[in-house]
Design a protein around this motif. Structure first.
Motif, PDB file in Angstrom:
ATOM      1  N   LEU A   1      83.639  45.905 -20.610  1.00 60.18           N
ATOM      2  CA  LEU A   1      83.067  45.740 -19.344  1.00 60.18           C
ATOM      3  C   LEU A   1      83.311  44.041 -18.916  1.00 60.18           C
ATOM      4  O   LEU A   1      83.618  43.705 -17.816  1.00 60.18           O
ATOM      5  CB  LEU A   1      81.697  46.095 -19.331  1.00 60.18           C
ATOM      6  CG  LEU A   1      80.708  45.822 -18.078  1.00 60.18           C
ATOM      7  CD1 LEU A   1      81.426  46.458 -16.790  1.00 60.18           C
ATOM      8  CD2 LEU A   1      79.245  46.167 -18.288  1.00 60.18           C
ATOM      9  N   LYS A   2      83.082  43.397 -20.115  1.00 62.68           N
ATOM     10  CA  LYS A   2      83.186  41.890 -19.479  1.00 62.68           C
ATOM     11  C   LYS A   2      84.549  41.489 -19.210  1.00 62.68           C
ATOM     12  O   LYS A   2      84.857  40.925 -18.070  1.00 62.68           O
ATOM     13  CB  LYS A   2      82.769  41.109 -20.751  1.00 62.68           C
ATOM     14  CG  LYS A   2      82.862  39.508 -20.486  1.00 62.68           C
ATOM     15  CD  LYS A   2      82.400  38.758 -21.771  1.00 62.68           C
ATOM     16  CE  LYS A   2      82.397  37.207 -21.655  1.00 62.68           C
ATOM     17  NZ  LYS A   2      83.466  36.758 -21.240  1.00 62.68           N
ATOM     18  N   VAL A   3      85.536  41.978 -20.086  1.00 65.55           N
ATOM     19  CA  VAL A   3      86.783  41.397 -19.746  1.00 65.55           C
ATOM     20  C   VAL A   3      87.511  42.132 -18.573  1.00 65.55           C
ATOM     21  O   VAL A   3      87.867  41.487 -17.525  1.00 65.55           O
ATOM     22  CB  VAL A   3      87.597  42.035 -20.896  1.00 65.55           C
ATOM     23  CG1 VAL A   3      89.163  41.896 -20.613  1.00 65.55           C
ATOM     24  CG2 VAL A   3      87.349  41.209 -22.191  1.00 65.55           C
ATOM     25  N   ALA A   4      86.930  43.610 -18.145  1.00 64.82           N
ATOM     26  CA  ALA A   4      87.585  44.162 -17.222  1.00 64.82           C
ATOM     27  C   ALA A   4      87.002  43.714 -15.923  1.00 64.82           C
ATOM     28  O   ALA A   4      87.735  43.527 -14.974  1.00 64.82           O
ATOM     29  CB  ALA A   4      87.225  45.665 -17.324  1.00 64.82           C
TER      30      ALA A   4
ATOM     31  N   GLY B   1      89.158  41.759 -12.991  1.00 69.84           N
ATOM     32  CA  GLY B   1      89.063  42.346 -11.438  1.00 69.84           C
ATOM     33  C   GLY B   1      88.467  41.223 -10.626  1.00 69.84           C
ATOM     34  O   GLY B   1      88.222  41.563  -9.328  1.00 69.84           O
ATOM     35  N   ASP B   2      87.930  40.202 -10.927  1.00 68.33           N
ATOM     36  CA  ASP B   2      87.259  39.148 -10.334  1.00 68.33           C
ATOM     37  C   ASP B   2      85.939  39.711  -9.633  1.00 68.33           C
ATOM     38  O   ASP B   2      85.835  39.812  -8.346  1.00 68.33           O
ATOM     39  CB  ASP B   2      88.001  38.538  -9.443  1.00 68.33           C
ATOM     40  CG  ASP B   2      87.384  37.197  -8.753  1.00 68.33           C
ATOM     41  OD1 ASP B   2      86.601  36.650  -9.662  1.00 68.33           O
ATOM     42  OD2 ASP B   2      87.797  36.713  -7.594  1.00 68.33           O
ATOM     43  N   MET B   3      84.943  40.470 -10.224  1.00 66.94           N
ATOM     44  CA  MET B   3      83.855  41.023  -9.931  1.00 66.94           C
ATOM     45  C   MET B   3      82.748  41.099 -10.889  1.00 66.94           C
ATOM     46  O   MET B   3      83.108  40.913 -11.997  1.00 66.94           O
ATOM     47  CB  MET B   3      84.333  42.530  -9.305  1.00 66.94           C
ATOM     48  CG  MET B   3      84.605  43.442 -10.353  1.00 66.94           C
ATOM     49  SD  MET B   3      85.043  45.056  -9.665  1.00 66.94           S
ATOM     50  CE  MET B   3      86.708  44.872  -9.306  1.00 66.94           C
ATOM     51  N   ASN B   4      81.738  41.292 -10.546  1.00 71.98           N
ATOM     52  CA  ASN B   4      80.666  41.124 -11.175  1.00 71.98           C
ATOM     53  C   ASN B   4      80.496  42.773 -12.192  1.00 71.98           C
ATOM     54  O   ASN B   4      80.945  43.378 -11.561  1.00 71.98           O
ATOM     55  CB  ASN B   4      79.255  40.962 -10.877  1.00 71.98           C
ATOM     56  CG  ASN B   4      78.748  41.720  -9.809  1.00 71.98           C
ATOM     57  OD1 ASN B   4      78.924  43.033  -9.832  1.00 71.98           O
ATOM     58  ND2 ASN B   4      78.098  41.074  -8.879  1.00 71.98           N
ATOM     59  N   ALA B   5      79.642  42.820 -13.151  1.00 69.71           N
ATOM     60  CA  ALA B   5      79.779  43.918 -14.095  1.00 69.71           C
ATOM     61  C   ALA B   5      79.289  45.119 -13.043  1.00 69.71           C
ATOM     62  O   ALA B   5      79.768  46.229 -13.190  1.00 69.71           O
ATOM     63  CB  ALA B   5      78.749  43.799 -15.262  1.00 69.71           C
ATOM     64  N   SER B   6      78.279  45.093 -12.231  1.00 73.08           N
ATOM     65  CA  SER B   6      77.762  46.065 -11.252  1.00 73.08           C
ATOM     66  C   SER B   6      78.758  46.468 -10.432  1.00 73.08           C
ATOM     67  O   SER B   6      78.703  47.770 -10.093  1.00 73.08           O
ATOM     68  CB  SER B   6      76.345  45.837 -10.741  1.00 73.08           C
ATOM     69  OG  SER B   6      76.713  44.609  -9.707  1.00 73.08           O
TER      70      SER B   6
ATOM     71  N   LEU C   1      82.296  54.463 -11.218  1.00 74.95           N
ATOM     72  CA  LEU C   1      81.583  55.851 -10.770  1.00 74.95           C
ATOM     73  C   LEU C   1      82.084  56.332  -9.437  1.00 74.95           C
ATOM     74  O   LEU C   1      82.022  57.495  -9.662  1.00 74.95           O
ATOM     75  CB  LEU C   1      79.988  55.570 -10.548  1.00 74.95           C
ATOM     76  CG  LEU C   1      79.378  55.023 -11.939  1.00 74.95           C
ATOM     77  CD1 LEU C   1      77.995  54.454 -11.651  1.00 74.95           C
ATOM     78  CD2 LEU C   1      79.146  56.332 -12.813  1.00 74.95           C
ATOM     79  N   ARG C   2      82.537  55.516  -8.697  1.00 79.35           N
ATOM     80  CA  ARG C   2      83.178  56.006  -7.351  1.00 79.35           C
ATOM     81  C   ARG C   2      84.186  56.784  -7.662  1.00 79.35           C
ATOM     82  O   ARG C   2      84.455  57.946  -7.171  1.00 79.35           O
ATOM     83  CB  ARG C   2      83.407  54.875  -6.531  1.00 79.35           C
ATOM     84  CG  ARG C   2      83.872  55.342  -4.983  1.00 79.35           C
ATOM     85  CD  ARG C   2      82.851  56.178  -4.142  1.00 79.35           C
ATOM     86  NE  ARG C   2      81.777  55.768  -3.946  1.00 79.35           N
ATOM     87  CZ  ARG C   2      80.963  56.226  -3.481  1.00 79.35           C
ATOM     88  NH1 ARG C   2      81.050  57.890  -3.031  1.00 79.35           N
ATOM     89  NH2 ARG C   2      79.644  55.904  -3.408  1.00 79.35           N
ATOM     90  N   LYS C   3      85.149  56.312  -8.426  1.00 80.59           N
ATOM     91  CA  LYS C   3      86.451  57.156  -8.700  1.00 80.59           C
ATOM     92  C   LYS C   3      86.201  58.493  -9.439  1.00 80.59           C
ATOM     93  O   LYS C   3      86.896  59.298  -9.156  1.00 80.59           O
ATOM     94  CB  LYS C   3      87.354  56.150  -9.771  1.00 80.59           C
ATOM     95  CG  LYS C   3      88.177  55.017  -9.053  1.00 80.59           C
ATOM     96  CD  LYS C   3      89.024  54.547  -9.997  1.00 80.59           C
ATOM     97  CE  LYS C   3      89.806  53.427  -9.471  1.00 80.59           C
ATOM     98  NZ  LYS C   3      90.466  52.406 -10.525  1.00 80.59           N
ATOM     99  N   ALA C   4      85.321  58.393 -10.177  1.00 83.09           N
ATOM    100  CA  ALA C   4      84.895  59.672 -11.050  1.00 83.09           C
ATOM    101  C   ALA C   4      84.217  60.651 -10.044  1.00 83.09           C
ATOM    102  O   ALA C   4      84.510  61.989 -10.088  1.00 83.09           O
ATOM    103  CB  ALA C   4      83.853  59.429 -12.358  1.00 83.09           C
TER     104      ALA C   4
END
Length: 64
Positions: A23-26, A30-35, A42-45
Motif C-alpha cells: 500500500l505504501k509503495v503503490a 501513484g502520487d496519492m494518499n493511501a485512502s 475498490l471502485r475498480k472491483a
C-alpha cells in the motif's frame, strides 16, 4: 456558501505487514494518499462486479 460538507467514514481494519508495504509503495508511485489508492481499487472491483452481473442477466441465446 463555503466548502461543501463531505461525508467521511472512519473505519479501522487490520492489514498485514506485506499489505502495508504494498500500500505504501503503490500509493507513493501513484502520487496519492493511501485512502485514495484504496478507493481506486475498490471502485475498480465494484465496476468489475457490476459488469459481471450485467453479463449474467442477459439472455444466453436468441429465440427463433
Amino acid at each position: 456558501m463555503g466548502r461543501k460538507n463531505e461525508f467521511k467514514v472512519s473505519k479501522a481494519f487490520t492489514l498485514g505487514l506485506e499489505e502495508v508495504a504494498f500500500l505504501k509503495v503503490a500509493s507513493e508511485e501513484g502520487d496519492m494518499n493511501a485512502s485514495q489508492f484504496l478507493n481506486k481499487l475498490l471502485r475498480k472491483a465494484m465496476l468489475k462486479a457490476r459488469k459481471e452481473e450485467e453479463i449474467e442477466r442477459k439472455p444466453a441465446g436468441h429465440c427463433h
